[in-house]
Design a protein around this motif. Structure first.
Motif, mmCIF file in Angstrom:
data_model
loop_
_atom_site.group_PDB
_atom_site.id
_atom_site.type_symbol
_atom_site.label_atom_id
_atom_site.label_comp_id
_atom_site.label_asym_id
_atom_site.label_seq_id
_atom_site.Cartn_x
_atom_site.Cartn_y
_atom_site.Cartn_z
ATOM 1 N N VAL A 55 -2.822 5.277 -5.913
ATOM 2 C CA VAL A 55 -3.921 3.688 -5.290
ATOM 3 C C VAL A 55 -2.310 2.371 -5.926
ATOM 4 O O VAL A 55 -2.724 1.946 -4.999
ATOM 5 C CB VAL A 55 -5.201 4.032 -5.621
ATOM 6 C CG1 VAL A 55 -5.882 2.670 -5.306
ATOM 7 C CG2 VAL A 55 -5.853 4.967 -4.819
ATOM 8 N N LEU A 56 -2.754 2.319 -7.355
ATOM 9 C CA LEU A 56 -1.586 1.167 -7.822
ATOM 10 C C LEU A 56 -0.788 0.906 -6.817
ATOM 11 O O LEU A 56 -0.439 -0.009 -6.421
ATOM 12 C CB LEU A 56 -1.989 1.237 -8.990
ATOM 13 C CG LEU A 56 -2.596 1.287 -9.615
ATOM 14 C CD1 LEU A 56 -2.699 1.319 -11.233
ATOM 15 C CD2 LEU A 56 -3.978 -0.150 -10.101
ATOM 16 N N GLN A 57 0.380 2.687 -6.928
ATOM 17 C CA GLN A 57 1.036 1.653 -6.195
ATOM 18 C C GLN A 57 0.851 1.124 -4.551
ATOM 19 O O GLN A 57 1.746 0.706 -4.204
ATOM 20 C CB GLN A 57 2.214 3.638 -6.219
ATOM 21 C CG GLN A 57 2.869 4.030 -7.693
ATOM 22 C CD GLN A 57 3.714 5.303 -7.559
ATOM 23 O OE1 GLN A 57 3.374 5.937 -6.383
ATOM 24 N NE2 GLN A 57 3.750 5.258 -8.235
ATOM 25 N N GLN A 58 0.009 2.170 -3.856
ATOM 26 C CA GLN A 58 0.383 1.248 -2.034
ATOM 27 C C GLN A 58 0.047 0.555 -2.854
ATOM 28 O O GLN A 58 0.283 -0.527 -1.747
ATOM 29 C CB GLN A 58 -1.078 1.566 -1.765
ATOM 30 C CG GLN A 58 -0.965 4.021 -1.294
ATOM 31 C CD GLN A 58 -2.177 4.362 -1.098
ATOM 32 O OE1 GLN A 58 -3.091 3.924 -1.331
ATOM 33 N NE2 GLN A 58 -2.422 5.861 -0.181
ATOM 34 N N TYR A 59 -1.306 -0.526 -3.474
ATOM 35 C CA TYR A 59 -1.583 -1.581 -3.854
ATOM 36 C C TYR A 59 -0.065 -2.659 -4.018
ATOM 37 O O TYR A 59 0.029 -3.358 -3.336
ATOM 38 C CB TYR A 59 -2.190 -2.191 -4.758
ATOM 39 C CG TYR A 59 -3.321 -1.614 -3.840
ATOM 40 C CD1 TYR A 59 -4.434 -2.072 -2.863
ATOM 41 C CD2 TYR A 59 -4.883 -1.011 -4.673
ATOM 42 C CE1 TYR A 59 -5.798 -1.507 -2.757
ATOM 43 C CE2 TYR A 59 -6.471 -0.350 -4.502
ATOM 44 C CZ TYR A 59 -6.026 -0.844 -2.824
ATOM 45 O OH TYR A 59 -8.427 -0.451 -3.412
ATOM 46 N N MET A 60 0.933 -1.655 -4.787
ATOM 47 C CA MET A 60 2.180 -2.491 -5.103
ATOM 48 C C MET A 60 3.015 -3.272 -3.583
ATOM 49 O O MET A 60 3.566 -4.220 -3.635
ATOM 50 C CB MET A 60 3.002 -1.618 -6.441
ATOM 51 C CG MET A 60 2.024 -2.649 -8.134
ATOM 52 S SD MET A 60 3.029 -1.940 -9.244
ATOM 53 C CE MET A 60 2.742 -0.079 -9.239
ATOM 54 N N TYR A 61 3.242 -1.614 -3.530
ATOM 55 C CA TYR A 61 4.128 -1.235 -1.976
ATOM 56 C C TYR A 61 3.511 -2.879 -0.879
ATOM 57 O O TYR A 61 3.541 -3.906 -0.355
ATOM 58 C CB TYR A 61 4.029 -0.374 -1.108
ATOM 59 C CG TYR A 61 4.495 -0.447 -0.246
ATOM 60 C CD1 TYR A 61 5.767 -0.526 -0.343
ATOM 61 C CD2 TYR A 61 3.424 -0.233 1.283
ATOM 62 C CE1 TYR A 61 6.661 -0.483 1.338
ATOM 63 C CE2 TYR A 61 4.458 0.228 2.409
ATOM 64 C CZ TYR A 61 6.104 -0.437 2.196
ATOM 65 O OH TYR A 61 6.657 -0.123 3.467
ATOM 66 N N ALA A 62 2.073 -2.856 -0.877
ATOM 67 C CA ALA A 62 1.472 -3.830 0.043
ATOM 68 C C ALA A 62 1.932 -5.370 -0.197
ATOM 69 O O ALA A 62 1.853 -6.386 0.806
ATOM 70 C CB ALA A 62 -0.443 -3.670 0.209
ATOM 71 N N GLN A 63 1.906 -5.510 -1.785
ATOM 72 C CA GLN A 63 1.887 -6.651 -2.065
ATOM 73 C C GLN A 63 3.377 -7.025 -1.736
ATOM 74 O O GLN A 63 3.577 -8.708 -1.866
ATOM 75 C CB GLN A 63 1.712 -7.033 -3.441
ATOM 76 C CG GLN A 63 0.681 -6.918 -3.821
ATOM 77 C CD GLN A 63 -0.577 -6.991 -5.434
ATOM 78 O OE1 GLN A 63 0.463 -6.772 -6.168
ATOM 79 N NE2 GLN A 63 -1.323 -7.089 -5.674
ATOM 80 N N LEU A 64 4.094 -6.353 -1.872
ATOM 81 C CA LEU A 64 6.278 -6.560 -2.002
ATOM 82 C C LEU A 64 5.846 -7.208 -0.054
ATOM 83 O O LEU A 64 6.624 -7.851 -0.310
ATOM 84 C CB LEU A 64 6.417 -5.518 -1.886
ATOM 85 C CG LEU A 64 5.965 -5.343 -3.383
ATOM 86 C CD1 LEU A 64 7.710 -4.154 -4.904
ATOM 87 C CD2 LEU A 64 7.326 -5.904 -4.216
ATOM 88 N N LEU A 65 4.931 -6.321 0.780
ATOM 89 C CA LEU A 65 5.634 -6.079 2.072
ATOM 90 C C LEU A 65 5.397 -7.911 2.583
ATOM 91 O O LEU A 65 4.496 -8.525 1.889
ATOM 92 C CB LEU A 65 4.217 -6.034 3.318
ATOM 93 C CG LEU A 65 4.475 -4.133 3.289
ATOM 94 C CD1 LEU A 65 3.778 -3.773 3.817
ATOM 95 C CD2 LEU A 65 5.987 -3.910 3.286
ATOM 96 N N PRO A 66 6.366 -8.549 3.648
ATOM 97 C CA PRO A 66 5.902 -10.581 4.366
ATOM 98 C C PRO A 66 4.268 -9.852 4.754
ATOM 99 O O PRO A 66 4.281 -8.919 5.520
ATOM 100 C CB PRO A 66 7.210 -9.484 4.617
ATOM 101 C CG PRO A 66 7.738 -8.943 4.185
ATOM 102 C CD PRO A 66 7.230 -7.563 3.760
ATOM 103 N N LEU A 67 3.401 -10.948 5.125
ATOM 104 C CA LEU A 67 2.739 -10.861 5.220
ATOM 105 C C LEU A 67 2.806 -11.250 6.692
ATOM 106 O O LEU A 67 1.437 -10.398 7.555
ATOM 107 C CB LEU A 67 1.903 -12.409 5.554
ATOM 108 C CG LEU A 67 1.752 -12.980 4.135
ATOM 109 C CD1 LEU A 67 0.826 -14.562 3.729
ATOM 110 C CD2 LEU A 67 0.567 -11.865 3.149
ATOM 111 N N ALA A 68 3.602 -10.720 7.930
ATOM 112 C CA ALA A 68 3.613 -10.994 9.247
ATOM 113 C C ALA A 68 4.354 -9.470 9.299
ATOM 114 O O ALA A 68 3.899 -9.558 10.439
ATOM 115 C CB ALA A 68 5.206 -11.729 9.603
ATOM 116 N N LEU A 69 3.758 -8.220 8.364
ATOM 117 C CA LEU A 69 4.073 -7.411 8.922
ATOM 118 C C LEU A 69 3.044 -6.880 8.522
ATOM 119 O O LEU A 69 2.244 -6.348 7.293
ATOM 120 C CB LEU A 69 5.447 -6.475 8.129
ATOM 121 C CG LEU A 69 6.802 -6.822 8.040
ATOM 122 C CD1 LEU A 69 8.015 -5.275 7.261
ATOM 123 C CD2 LEU A 69 7.829 -6.587 9.015
ATOM 124 N N PRO A 70 2.420 -5.713 9.290
ATOM 125 C CA PRO A 70 1.070 -4.836 8.595
ATOM 126 C C PRO A 70 1.531 -3.396 7.357
ATOM 127 O O PRO A 70 2.048 -3.557 7.561
ATOM 128 C CB PRO A 70 0.689 -4.021 10.728
ATOM 129 C CG PRO A 70 2.333 -4.300 10.909
ATOM 130 C CD PRO A 70 3.095 -4.993 10.630
#
Length: 105
Positions: free
Chosen positions: A48-63
């Motif tokens: 779960v923590l890795q998923q959250y970290m990955y989501a934070q690294l994504l640009p805001l324009a990408l889903p």
């Protein structure tokens, strides 16, 4: 009475040795099960923590990729766009103070 204890004592020792060995085995299995459960919870937390970290690294324009258990595309969570604002500056027109609008009875 001492003669009876002399005959029963070897059997009593054997019974206690077997019983304590069984108890030790059960305790060992219980400790291993607890360690496995704790490791499994830690692994789930890390995922779960890795998923959250990955989501934070994504640009805001990408889903954000869907999380496990949340369903795929089209599974709820779709919200409609808000209605367009009426009037100027994004606010609906307001009637003058103290005077009701016509037809609003």
């Amino acid at each position: 009475m001492n003669n009876m204890i002399d005959f029963a004592f070897p059997y009593l020792l054997q019974f206690i040795r077997e019983y304590s060995g069984k108890v030790d085995e059960l305790v060992k299995h219980k400790i291993e099960a607890m360690k496995e459960e704790k490791a499994k919870k830690e692994e789930e937390k890390d995922v779960v923590l890795q998923q959250y970290m990955y989501a934070q690294l994504l640009p805001l324009a990408l889903p954000v990729p869907p999380m496990p258990g949340m369903g795929g595309p089209g599974m709820g969570g779709g919200f409609a766009a808000p209605p367009p604002p009426m009037g100027g500056m994004g606010m609906p027109p307001m009637p003058p103070f103290g005077m009701p609008q016509m037809g609003s009875y």
